[in-house]
Design a protein around this motif. Structure first.
Motif, PDB file in Angstrom:
ATOM      1  N   LEU A  17     -40.061  77.621-108.003  1.00 11.36           N
ATOM      2  CA  LEU A  17     -39.460  78.224-107.231  1.00 11.36           C
ATOM      3  C   LEU A  17     -38.545  79.998-108.003  1.00 11.36           C
ATOM      4  N   LEU A  27     -34.381  70.227-110.877  1.00 12.56           N
ATOM      5  CA  LEU A  27     -34.787  70.676-109.793  1.00 12.56           C
ATOM      6  C   LEU A  27     -35.945  69.506-109.475  1.00 12.56           C
ATOM      7  N   GLN A  36     -30.930  73.993-109.421  1.00 16.10           N
ATOM      8  CA  GLN A  36     -31.210  74.239-107.882  1.00 16.10           C
ATOM      9  C   GLN A  36     -30.690  74.450-106.800  1.00 16.10           C
ATOM     10  N   THR A  46     -41.650  74.880-112.390  1.00 16.04           N
ATOM     11  CA  THR A  46     -42.022  74.834-110.996  1.00 16.04           C
ATOM     12  C   THR A  46     -41.978  76.421-110.256  1.00 16.04           C
ATOM     13  N   ALA A  88     -34.312  78.137-108.505  1.00 10.99           N
ATOM     14  CA  ALA A  88     -33.678  78.185-109.847  1.00 10.99           C
ATOM     15  C   ALA A  88     -32.528  78.972-110.247  1.00 10.99           C
TER      16      ALA A  88
END
Length: 258
Positions: free
Chosen positions: A174, A62, A42, A172, A10
């Motif tokens: 990430l 994302l 991303q 998310t 991210a």
């Protein structure tokens, strides 16, 4: 130089350190070139197929959460491109970095009222981007062949916590990009003319209202080309003043992720 980790990361995007819309000649259209803020991209770092010695990157949005469309600069769509180590011939600030360069079609979504005639630029929302509602008409502004440069600094670590308060990022799993990343975006001079087209949000997607396009007014092309050439030739402190002067004539965004 430290090895670069592989995988998806991210990239929290804060307020741009540099934002310039001077390639647009009409002040009321400057909102069509705005720089993303309070959002996240991303960045995926991966080896290329069949050649593990080559590192490739992609840059985009994302994973979608609820299909919501936000006002403003949309996430770029950079398909796999090679990440290369920079040598000593570049500016001192970028030595020791890895670099990628690509072009993509830059999209900004605007409210229907954003492009009305005005004597001065309209204020641009900086944080808390409004969302578009089903059935709402809007402008989709496109800058074809926008240049994106990325600089990844493997010897500089980012903070562990993302300071952006965007709900997109927190939705998310990430990890945040572990190394400092600089993104520089610029309109290519003498490229295709930017335009806006009227769209409507229907069933979670954008549908054209008509085939008519509003072409955005640009500064004199020769002046823009000269400005860009000056800026990209600035490789030392001695040329810093010339670079700052030339920046008056083109559209540019720069973000630092730290």
């Amino acid at each position: 130089m430290e090895p670069i980790p592989r995988g998806p990361f991210a990239v929290p995007i804060q307020l741009a350190q540099q934002q310039n819309s001077a390639c647009l000649a009409r002040t009321n259209e400057s909102v069509a070139w705005q720089c993303a803020s309070d959002t996240a991209f991303q960045l995926s770092i991966l080896p290329s197929a069949g050649d593990s010695s080559t590192t490739m990157v992609t840059l985009g949005s994302l994973p979608p959460t609820n299909g919501t469309l936000y006002h403003g600069h949309q996430a770029p769509d950079i398909q796999p491109v090679e990440l290369r180590a920079l040598g000593d011939s570049v500016a001192s600030d970028d030595r020791g970095a890895y670099h990628f360069r690509a072009t993509y079609n830059r999209v900004v979504l605007l409210k229907e009222s954003d492009l009305t005639p005005a004597e001065r630029p309209r204020p641009q929302p900086v944080m808390r981007h409004p969302t578009f509602q089903a059935g709402e008409s809007l402008w989709r502004c496109v800058f074809n062949e926008t240049l994106m440069d990325g600089y990844l600094y493997p010897n500089k670590k980012t903070t562990a916590v993302a300071t952006t308060n965007t709900t997109v990022l927190t939705a998310t799993n990430l990890p945040k990009i572990p190394h400092v990343l600089k993104l520089v975006e610029q309109r290519m001079p003498n490229g295709k003319g930017p335009f806006c087209e009227k769209m409507k949000l229907i069933d979670g997607g954008l549908v054209k209202v008509s085939s008519e396009k509003v072409m955005l007014g640009l500064v004199e092309p020769a002046a823009e080309a000269d400005a860009a050439a000056e800026a990209w030739s600035a490789r030392s402190v001695r040329l810093r003043i010339r670079q700052q002067a030339s920046e008056r004539n083109y559209c540019r965004c720069q973000w630092m992720v730290q």
